[in-house]
Design a protein around this motif. Structure first.
Motif, PDB file in Angstrom:
ATOM      1  N   UNK A 122       0.834  -1.188   0.000  1.00 56.06           N
ATOM      2  CA  UNK A 122       0.000   0.000   0.000  1.00 56.06           C
ATOM      3  C   UNK A 122       0.881   1.255   0.000  1.00 56.06           C
ATOM      4  N   UNK A 123       0.264   2.419  -0.246  1.00 54.81           N
ATOM      5  CA  UNK A 123       1.033   3.658  -0.355  1.00 54.81           C
ATOM      6  C   UNK A 123       1.792   3.967   0.935  1.00 54.81           C
ATOM      7  N   UNK A 124       1.122   3.762   2.055  1.00 51.08           N
ATOM      8  CA  UNK A 124       1.811   4.006   3.316  1.00 51.08           C
ATOM      9  C   UNK A 124       3.000   3.085   3.519  1.00 51.08           C
ATOM     10  N   UNK A 125       2.848   1.822   3.129  1.00 50.84           N
ATOM     11  CA  UNK A 125       3.957   0.877   3.251  1.00 50.84           C
ATOM     12  C   UNK A 125       5.091   1.224   2.302  1.00 50.84           C
ATOM     13  N   UNK A 126       4.745   1.682   1.105  1.00 46.47           N
ATOM     14  CA  UNK A 126       5.775   2.077   0.141  1.00 46.47           C
ATOM     15  C   UNK A 126       6.609   3.219   0.701  1.00 46.47           C
ATOM     16  N   UNK A 127       5.942   4.199   1.300  1.00 46.20           N
ATOM     17  CA  UNK A 127       6.654   5.345   1.849  1.00 46.20           C
ATOM     18  C   UNK A 127       7.513   4.937   3.038  1.00 46.20           C
TER      19      UNK A 127
END
Length: 296
Positions: free
Chosen positions: A180-185
């Protein structure tokens, strides 16, 4: 000898560089001699003016150490608050949601455009009118508030630039495997960007340490420079006092940059591959492999 980056100097270039070096050293020696003579003519090199710093600890225990403590406390508190706040604002500016991205951009651009001294003065006025903070503590809180608001905005831009500097394929590959986007960041982008951002972040931390002197000059915050001015009024040695303070600031800031260089090198080495190589016989135990070939 020729390098990929530059051509080796010829005889004329070597002579010209030696000439420039010699001229620079002569000019530098002349400037040093002029400064020395000017100070000596004014009596600023007399031993009586420098003696308090070498003959006893009274100057350090009474003036320099208390001022240094206030400087380090204000700078450390500002760093502790500004670093995470700047990271949050920088990441928020990269959000896909307009209601997150736009307010973060407004906050960053607003406080980044105001001089830090103006923020300190506003902070002092706000603490005086709308809080119960004592008059003795107001300068400290005002200095920290101004440093946090300004430097958090600058650090936000450093974080944003560091993340945008990474190849776009990093986030695309992470999303392709289901992150997910949060995990990517959190897992992919930030750990890689930290190494790139570290020199700029440390430079901003050095600015925080130096800007504490603004509070002493205007808000009567008893930091290191203010203590030196008070000490010079007692001993009558303004040049000597300011020289000692300058050396202390150089030591503090040099220590910060040295630690940052060590940490950056350690992070870079930690991200390198271990270089482990499997033997030919070991591939038999890997699913899908048989001996040295891959099963169909």
């Amino acid at each position: 000898m020729t390098s990929v980056l530059y051509d080796a100097q010829g005889p004329r270039a070597k002579r010209r560089n030696l000439l420039y070096t010699g001229l620079f050293l002569v000019v530098l020696a002349a400037v040093v001699w002029w400064v020395y003579k000017a100070l000596d003519d004014k009596g600023q090199l007399a031993w009586s003016l420098w003696k308090p710093f070498f003959s006893s600890t009274e100057a350090y225990s009474t003036y320099i150490w208390p001022g240094l403590q206030n400087t380090l406390e204000a700078a450390a508190l500002a760093m502790v608050i500004a670093l995470p706040l700047g990271a949050v604002l920088g990441i928020a500016r990269l959000s896909d949601h307009v209601w997150v991205r736009v307010p973060a951009a407004v906050v960053v651009e607003f406080f980044r455009a105001i001089p830090v001294l103006v923020l300190m003065i506003f902070g002092l006025a706000l603490f005086a009118q709308y809080t119960d903070v004592s008059s003795d503590d107001r300068p400290f809180y005002a200095v920290v508030t101004g440093l946090v608001l300004y430097n958090a905005s600058v650090l936000a831009e450093i974080v944003r630039a560091g993340i945008l500097a990474l190849p776009k394929g990093q986030s695309e590959a992470a999303m392709a495997i289901g992150l997910r986007k949060g995990q990517v960041m959190r897992v992919i982008l930030l750990p890689q960007a930290v190494t790139t951002m570290l020199p700029a972040i440390v430079s901003q931390l050095v600015v925080i340490v130096k800007d504490t002197a603004l509070g002493g000059a205007v808000l009567t915050f008893p930091e290191l420079l203010t203590s030196a001015n008070t000490m010079s009024g007692y001993y009558g040695n303004i040049i000597a006092s300011l020289t000692v303070v300058a050396v202390i600031f150089v030591i503090i800031n040099f220590s910060l940059t040295t630690f940052a260089s060590w940490l950056e090198g350690r992070l870079r080495r930690g991200k390198k591959s271990t270089g482990a190589v499997l033997a030919v016989d070991d591939t038999v135990n890997i699913p899908g492999h048989a001996g040295t070939g891959i099963s169909a």
